[in-house]
Design a protein around this motif. Structure first.
Motif, PDB file in Angstrom:
ATOM      1  N   THR A   1      -8.317   6.494  -0.667  1.00  0.00           N
ATOM      2  CA  THR A   1      -8.408   6.294   0.783  1.00  0.00           C
ATOM      3  C   THR A   1      -7.805   7.471   1.542  1.00  0.00           C
ATOM      4  O   THR A   1      -7.345   8.444   0.931  1.00  0.00           O
TER       5      THR A   1
ATOM      6  N   VAL B   1      -8.623   3.080  -4.439  1.00  0.00           N
ATOM      7  CA  VAL B   1      -9.363   1.960  -3.858  1.00  0.00           C
ATOM      8  C   VAL B   1      -9.509   0.821  -4.866  1.00  0.00           C
ATOM      9  O   VAL B   1      -9.307  -0.348  -4.526  1.00  0.00           O
TER      10      VAL B   1
ATOM     11  N   ARG C   1      -6.373  -1.180  -5.120  1.00  0.00           N
ATOM     12  CA  ARG C   1      -6.121  -1.987  -3.922  1.00  0.00           C
ATOM     13  C   ARG C   1      -7.056  -3.190  -3.844  1.00  0.00           C
ATOM     14  O   ARG C   1      -6.664  -4.256  -3.385  1.00  0.00           O
TER      15      ARG C   1
ATOM     16  N   PRO D   1       0.564  -2.681   4.715  1.00  0.00           N
ATOM     17  CA  PRO D   1       0.066  -2.060   3.482  1.00  0.00           C
ATOM     18  C   PRO D   1       1.144  -1.824   2.433  1.00  0.00           C
ATOM     19  O   PRO D   1       0.846  -1.763   1.244  1.00  0.00           O
TER      20      PRO D   1
ATOM     21  N   ASP E   1      -7.550  -2.692   4.736  1.00  0.00           N
ATOM     22  CA  ASP E   1      -8.281  -1.564   4.153  1.00  0.00           C
ATOM     23  C   ASP E   1      -9.567  -1.296   4.921  1.00  0.00           C
ATOM     24  O   ASP E   1      -9.952  -0.141   5.123  1.00  0.00           O
TER      25      ASP E   1
ATOM     26  N   THR F   1     -14.354   3.690   0.835  1.00  0.00           N
ATOM     27  CA  THR F   1     -13.112   3.023   1.257  1.00  0.00           C
ATOM     28  C   THR F   1     -13.406   1.661   1.886  1.00  0.00           C
ATOM     29  O   THR F   1     -12.569   0.776   1.856  1.00  0.00           O
TER      30      THR F   1
END
Lengths: 343, 374
Positions: free
Chosen positions: B95, B101, B104, B261, B270, B285
């Protein structure tokens, strides 16, 4: 007979309108209590650290936050009756002004989304209900679930990627190009109307282009919901006795479906429309944020970020009033078109 | 026929050795799967598979994710590239802030599941409790609660969640429990309505009257007699609400009122960061967290609707089972002849085991409960 029907309609309308008042009062009270359980008074929260203690005290007194909570509550309720929602703390703007200036953008977005949702959702729902339990029906149901499962901001992001960035067909954000926005004088604060009033067709077209993606994003969300409701209602209607009776009388299948079933299937749909106003407004907050659309939702987020309780309370109050009023209007319309509702 | 690996109980309810409670619970879970068929079964099974996959991702996130959710540098101390395209090291890319990514998205499943389970627990507890009390006690308690709940229901769900999240963050700061409480405020009224309505109709039943006549205390009647009967309608609503709650959580995150975050990975946050990436043509992303939301919400929705089609007596259509009637004896035949033609039971043809169910399939009323934020 006809006088009795008219009487019952009048009774229904009066009851519905009378019930509206306590309903609104309860909502307003909840909003008030919610905003007052927050720690600290609004002035200190918004401006604390930026002004001297004396200035803060002065501002508090001017805004009335040094008085008892009951006096403040009375001020709040009576203010609404006078259509006065106070003045924002961070930029000293009457809250009603926010609606005057930014309401047009939200209205444009939500109404065009509603039209798109009706144009997509109702026909698809009628088709799915008609061909129930076939492959087409299953496909349409998946479409309905997908539009529901995709958050508006994700759908908006995909649209921006595909139609704005990769294909370059449409602009991706804002209500119009900056130069066009500056060129058109604001009369009504509804950009498309202003452009028409100014006789600027290029600006109007520019506005329409900017509107397509956000309206489609929000409209698709609602279209799935509409499709589901219409489908279910049509399935129920197609099974009812009078449809069976029409078939038995030898009315052609096309006529049965179009003249007898479709119209009646759409009546309960009007009731449910009232519940969707809240969904529409909630979705508008997210859509506005995604497409940088300067409406009420964007303003709400802006004032939340600057911790301006007065502005936040005012915006929530008016949105809640809009939702309740919309459902009142829809109930009234429904009572007029559908005699069964009155009992 | 059944494709589910749950125990298949025989018709005679034979007590199984050991923990019968567990067996009964498993049977209860298996019942909708066994009873479903056609489109309903397809939706139920597909939905369950999606949800189970997401649950596994959430539970085993530390094993699946290649990096931490806020990790911006590899084990060798070298910072990840910002906006790296999907490739060998970062299969979903990185990101703006240099987060991986894929990691996450995986950690985000854990956040979403935690928050939604918490929110469901809170709102079930409050909604069921208040609904029982309002329905059972009646009088002014009922009237006040109904008014408050109706008012909460009238507010746009997302708006309510935003305000509660905003106010709570002033008190206790952000985090999973704040987000869960904000979502709770949205769903309590729905459980309240359902449970209250069920309680009001159930309390007039004879068995409640009998219990009262025998001197059962109100609390006993509420929790022993009413609760167990009222709770039947909850699984369907809970599943559909969980889907809606995922969307509300993502909406909160998208607007910046959800989980920060550094505390946990959250899909909505995100996506918010990803919106500004689209102008540069960076698609990875936003695409992956968005798809994760879509899959989980779709799974829960399919599961909820599948459950509804098999469990809701007003909607379900049961399998057609061919049966053959035994030949009538002479005595029965003479008796049957005395019964008027129209009252005679059907013979030698497939019988719809659902009886009248088929005629009352899918009323519109079951469709109004869904209208939260998205």
């Amino acid at each position: 007979m006809s006088t009795r029907t008219a009487g019952s309609l009048r009774t229904y309308l009066i009851t519905r309108v009378v019930l509206f008042v306590p309903q609104v009062l309860v909502i307003l009270t909840i909003v008030f209590v919610l905003m007052r359980v927050a720690p600290g008074d609004p002035v200190t929260v918004a401006l604390g650290g930026q002004r001297s203690p004396e200035q803060l005290a002065q501002l508090r007194a001017a805004a009335g936050y040094d008085r008892s909570i009951f006096v403040q509550y009375w001020e709040y309720i009576s203010g609404i009756v006078r259509f006065d929602l106070g003045t924002t703390i961070v930029d000293s703007r009457p809250v009603t002004q926010i609606f005057k200036v930014n309401g047009g953008a939200t209205l444009t977005l939500t109404s065009s989304a509603l039209v798109i949702a009706l144009l997509i959702g109702v026909p698809l729902g009628l088709i799915a209900g008609r061909v129930r339990d076939t492959g087409l029906d299953a496909g349409l149901r998946v479409f309905g679930i997908l539009t529901y499962a995709a958050p508006v901001f994700f759908l908006g992001l995909i649209f921006q990627l595909v139609f704005a960035r990769n294909l370059g067909w449409l602009p991706s954000s804002s209500q119009a190009s900056p130069l066009v926005l500056a060129r058109v004088p604001s009369e009504t604060n509804i950009f498309l109307v202003d452009a028409l009033l100014a006789g600027d067709s290029a600006a109007f077209w520019n506005g329409v282009q900017h509107l397509i993606l956000p309206a489609l994003t929000l409209g698709l969300l609602l279209s799935g919901v509409f499709m589901r409701i219409v489908r279910i209602n049509l399935i129920q209607t197609l099974r009812s006795d009078y449809v069976e009776a029409a078939r038995a009388r030898g009315v052609s299948e096309g006529n049965v479906v179009i003249r007898h079933a479709f119209r009646n299937a759409l009546v309960p749909f009007v009731t449910i429309l009232g519940l969707q106003v809240a969904l529409l407004l909630g979705g508008a907050i997210l859509t506005e944020q995604t497409f940088n659309w300067n409406g009420i939702g964007s303003q709400l987020v802006r004032y939340l970020d600057s911790r301006d309780y007065v502005a936040v309370q005012g915006i929530i109050t008016l949105v809640a009033l809009a939702v309740v009023t919309a459902s009142l209007l829809i109930d009234i319309i429904n009572a007029i078109i559908d005699p069964r509702v009155r009992y | 026929m059944a494709t589910v690996t749950q125990p298949m109980p025989g018709p005679g309810r034979t007590p199984v050795k050991g923990s019968t409670r567990v067996v009964r619970l498993l049977r209860g879970i298996a019942r909708p799967y066994r009873n479903s068929h056609g489109v309903g079964r397809f939706m139920l099974v597909t939905g369950t598979v999606l949800v189970v996959l997401m649950l596994l991702t959430a539970v085993f996130a530390p094993l699946i994710a290649t990096f931490g959710f806020s990790q911006v540098a590899g084990a060798d101390g070298q910072r990840f590239m910002n906006h790296a395209e999907p490739g060998a090291e970062h299969i979903f890319g990185t990101t703006t802030q240099g987060f991986d990514v894929f990691s996450r998205v995986v950690w985000g499943a854990r956040t979403a599941v935690t928050v939604v389970l918490l929110a469901l627990a809170f709102s079930l507890f409050l909604g069921v409790l208040l609904g029982l009390i309002a329905g059972f006690v009646g009088r002014w308690v009922d009237r006040v609660l109904v008014m408050v709940m109706d008012a909460l229901f009238a507010l746009p769900a997302l708006l309510l969640a935003i305000v509660v999240a905003f106010l709570l963050s002033e008190y206790v700061g952000g985090g999973a429990s704040t987000a869960a409480l904000a979502i709770t405020a949205v769903y309590v009224p729905q459980y309240f309505r359902v449970v209250r309505a069920a309680t009001v109709s159930a309390k007039e039943q004879t068995y409640v009257e009998a219990a009262r006549a025998m001197g059962a205390r109100p609390a006993t009647i509420m929790f022993r007699y009413l609760l167990t009967n009222v709770i039947q309608s909850v699984p369907v609503i809970a599943t559909l609400n969980a889907a809606d709650a995922i969307l509300t959580l993502a909406g909160l995150g998208f607007l910046g009122y959800g989980i920060q975050p550094t505390e946990a990975a959250e899909w909505g946050y995100d996506l918010q960061r990803a919106v500004s990436d689209t102008g540069a043509g960076i698609w990875w992303t936003g695409l992956y967290p968005g798809l994760a939301i879509v899959l989980l919400v779709m799974g829960l929705t399919l599961m909820g609707e599948g459950l509804n089609e098999t469990m809701n007596p007003a909607i379900r259509v049961r399998r057609l089972i061919p049966i053959s009637m035994p030949e009538l004896t002479a005595a029965q035949r003479t008796k049957a002849a005395q019964v008027p033609e129209r009252d005679r039971p059907g013979q030698d043809r497939p019988v719809d085991t659902g009886g009248e169910d088929r005629n009352s399939r899918e009323p519109g009323s079951g469709e109004t409960g869904k209208g939260g934020a998205a």
